[in-house]
Design an enzyme around this catalytic site. Sequence first.
Site, short mmCIF file in Angstrom:
data_model
loop_
_atom_site.label_atom_id
_atom_site.label_comp_id
_atom_site.label_asym_id
_atom_site.label_seq_id
_atom_site.Cartn_x
_atom_site.Cartn_y
_atom_site.Cartn_z
N SER A 1 26.95 -32.67 -36.50
CA SER A 1 28.38 -32.76 -36.77
C SER A 1 28.72 -31.94 -38.00
CB SER A 1 28.76 -34.23 -37.00
OG SER A 1 30.07 -34.34 -37.53
N TYR B 1 27.55 -42.83 -41.53
CA TYR B 1 27.45 -42.12 -40.23
C TYR B 1 27.10 -40.65 -40.49
CZ TYR B 1 28.76 -39.12 -36.44
OH TYR B 1 28.73 -38.13 -35.48
N LYS C 1 23.50 -38.15 -39.63
CA LYS C 1 23.39 -36.81 -39.03
C LYS C 1 22.60 -35.88 -39.95
CE LYS C 1 25.43 -37.64 -35.22
NZ LYS C 1 24.62 -37.67 -33.97
P1 NAD Z 1 30.07 -41.69 -27.24
O1 NAD Z 1 29.99 -42.96 -27.99
O2 NAD Z 1 31.11 -41.48 -26.23
O3 NAD Z 1 28.66 -41.41 -26.49
C1 NAD Z 1 27.44 -41.86 -27.04
C2 NAD Z 1 26.68 -42.52 -25.90
O4 NAD Z 1 25.41 -42.93 -26.37
C3 NAD Z 1 27.40 -43.78 -25.37
O5 NAD Z 1 27.43 -43.73 -23.96
C4 NAD Z 1 26.50 -44.94 -25.84
O6 NAD Z 1 26.50 -46.01 -24.93
C5 NAD Z 1 25.15 -44.25 -25.93
N1 NAD Z 1 24.22 -44.83 -26.91
C6 NAD Z 1 24.43 -45.08 -28.22
N2 NAD Z 1 23.31 -45.57 -28.77
C7 NAD Z 1 22.36 -45.59 -27.80
C8 NAD Z 1 21.00 -45.99 -27.74
N3 NAD Z 1 20.37 -46.47 -28.80
N4 NAD Z 1 20.34 -45.87 -26.56
C9 NAD Z 1 20.97 -45.40 -25.45
N5 NAD Z 1 22.25 -45.02 -25.43
C10 NAD Z 1 22.93 -45.12 -26.61
O7 NAD Z 1 30.11 -40.53 -28.33
P2 NAD Z 1 30.37 -38.96 -28.15
O8 NAD Z 1 31.69 -38.66 -28.74
O9 NAD Z 1 30.04 -38.54 -26.77
O10 NAD Z 1 29.26 -38.37 -29.15
C11 NAD Z 1 28.00 -37.97 -28.66
C12 NAD Z 1 27.20 -37.46 -29.84
O11 NAD Z 1 27.94 -36.42 -30.50
C13 NAD Z 1 26.92 -38.52 -30.90
O12 NAD Z 1 25.62 -38.29 -31.41
C14 NAD Z 1 27.96 -38.23 -31.97
O13 NAD Z 1 27.52 -38.64 -33.25
C15 NAD Z 1 28.07 -36.73 -31.89
N6 NAD Z 1 29.35 -36.21 -32.37
C16 NAD Z 1 30.52 -36.66 -31.84
C17 NAD Z 1 31.73 -36.16 -32.34
C18 NAD Z 1 33.05 -36.64 -31.80
O14 NAD Z 1 34.08 -36.44 -32.48
N7 NAD Z 1 33.09 -37.26 -30.64
C19 NAD Z 1 31.73 -35.19 -33.34
C20 NAD Z 1 30.51 -34.75 -33.84
C21 NAD Z 1 29.30 -35.28 -33.36
C1 WQD Z 2 41.64 -35.61 -37.48
C2 WQD Z 2 42.82 -35.41 -38.41
C3 WQD Z 2 43.22 -37.23 -39.92
C4 WQD Z 2 44.37 -40.12 -36.85
C5 WQD Z 2 36.05 -37.66 -37.24
C6 WQD Z 2 34.74 -38.02 -37.87
C7 WQD Z 2 33.73 -36.93 -37.60
C8 WQD Z 2 33.65 -36.65 -36.11
C9 WQD Z 2 35.00 -36.31 -35.56
C10 WQD Z 2 31.76 -37.86 -35.24
C11 WQD Z 2 42.53 -35.90 -39.82
C12 WQD Z 2 44.38 -37.05 -38.95
C13 WQD Z 2 43.95 -38.97 -37.49
C14 WQD Z 2 45.68 -40.60 -37.07
C15 WQD Z 2 46.09 -38.76 -38.54
N1 WQD Z 2 33.10 -37.77 -35.42
N2 WQD Z 2 44.80 -38.30 -38.30
N3 WQD Z 2 46.49 -39.90 -37.91
O1 WQD Z 2 38.38 -37.45 -39.27
O2 WQD Z 2 38.32 -34.97 -38.64
O3 WQD Z 2 36.53 -36.49 -37.83
O4 WQD Z 2 35.87 -37.43 -35.86
O5 WQD Z 2 30.91 -37.09 -35.53
O6 WQD Z 2 32.49 -37.36 -38.10
O7 WQD Z 2 34.94 -38.11 -39.26
O8 WQD Z 2 38.82 -36.69 -36.89
O9 WQD Z 2 40.51 -37.32 -35.24
O10 WQD Z 2 39.90 -39.01 -37.05
O11 WQD Z 2 41.23 -36.97 -37.64
O12 WQD Z 2 46.84 -38.12 -39.30
O13 WQD Z 2 46.11 -41.64 -36.54
O14 WQD Z 2 43.91 -36.19 -37.94
O15 WQD Z 2 43.70 -37.50 -41.23
O16 WQD Z 2 43.14 -35.01 -40.72
P1 WQD Z 2 38.07 -36.40 -38.28
P2 WQD Z 2 40.12 -37.59 -36.64
#
Ligand code: NAD
Ligand code: WQD
Length: 344
Positions: free
Chosen positions: A126, A151, A155
């Site tokens: 991330s 969190y 990562k």
């Molecule tokens: P998500 O929660 O939709 O998907 C994660 C999946 O992993 C879920 O289906 C959950 O049931 C499963 N899971 C969690 N822990 C587990 C375990 N111990 N064993 C088996 N299954 C498990 O999340 P996502 O948005 O698809 O994110 C996927 C990956 O990408 C994560 O590692 C997250 O940290 C990373 N990521 C997400 C974002 C985002 O904004 N969505 C941004 C950056 C990084």
């Molecule tokens: C985006 C922008 C808020 C909601 C997060 C995690 C990051 C990754 C992605 C896992 C920001 C603004 C949001 C609202 C708002 N997840 N906002 N009103 O914070 O960039 O990243 O999700 O890896 O680790 O930190 O994403 O969608 O929460 O916010 O104004 O109701 O929208 O301030 O500027 P963020 P977000």
Amino acid sequence: MNKILVTGGAGYIGSHTVVELLQAGYEPVIVDNFSNSEERSLEGIKAIVGRNVTCHRIDCTDATELRKVFEQEQTIVGVIHFAAYKAVGESVEKPLMYYHNNVGSLVTLLQVMQEFDVQKLVFSSSCTVYGIPAELPVTEQTPVQKANSPYGNTKKVCEEILTDLAHSGNSNIQSIALRYFNPIGAHPSAQIGELPLGVPNNLVPFITQTAAGIREQITIFGDDYDTPDGTCIRDYVHVVDLAKAHVVAIERLLQNKAGAIEFFNVGTGQGNTVLEAIHAFEKATGVKLNYKIGPRRAGDIPKIYADVTQATQELGFKTTSTLEEAMKSAWDWQLHLQESTAKL
Ligand code: NAD
Ligand code: WQD
């Protein structure tokens, strides 16, 4: 058939990646404990690709169960590791749960991969590892800083584990860590998307639920930042583009073109403010949004967006979808959710 193990494959990004893997001719095998997803994700995948995908309902921190999957699935040639918890706020309240799950599942996976001599891993990282970035746009060489949440630190720690393993000289595992910026949107079929489990933390699900009347109003967290309109800047990347980046990354590993450990930013290279995102949704859908300006959210990074040169040059990868296309796909998914809920 060579299989790609997709941990967390029933989740938001994992399910989209499973679809892209199938469409690229790979055989994905899902491992998921459904802690943050539902069975209907598998039905959505089937609706798109026309077939079932094998799914093992196990916890990736359970080495015994994970070994059984590797024994049963025999020809696993690579792994894409999505399984993790991702709620920043929850990680502050429950850090041990996040370290156990996010770090523990990676360590367990790596141990079992070594036992079965599976050598190729794509890891979900991330942009949060950059903290408040030292420069913009962010490159892969931009210093990784102290994360602004447990969190984010999971990562960072996972990236350090992969780096230490690569440098140990005692492992054949090659890894690519993809540093996602802000994934948004849904598959154009509207059959899969981000499941709304609880009140959304993220902007786009909050936008679509406000547009659908589920939420009363969006609060924009601050408009006094040093940006063109005062609201935070992010790099919003369509989840299908992000899924495709995983196919490119696993291919690079399987074709032995990768080093021991590589990092790539996966974003559009374009920064947009919160207000621009809101207006893009309104333009793409014709739905007017009810929003107000509120106070800043603690921990928010004012500005972050990617320099995607390395992914473009090394992976030959660039995103293709516009912000408006991503917003439209998010809205179509919201409408699909409501239709399917209404039928229940
Ligand atoms: P998500 O929660 O939709 O998907 C994660 C999946 O992993 C879920 O289906 C959950 O049931 C499963 N899971 C969690 N822990 C587990 C375990 N111990 N064993 C088996 N299954 C498990 O999340 P996502 O948005 O698809 O994110 C996927 C990956 O990408 C994560 O590692 C997250 O940290 C990373 N990521 C997400 C974002 C985002 O904004 N969505 C941004 C950056 C990084
Ligand atoms: C985006 C922008 C808020 C909601 C997060 C995690 C990051 C990754 C992605 C896992 C920001 C603004 C949001 C609202 C708002 N997840 N906002 N009103 O914070 O960039 O990243 O999700 O890896 O680790 O930190 O994403 O969608 O929460 O916010 O104004 O109701 O929208 O301030 O500027 P963020 P977000």
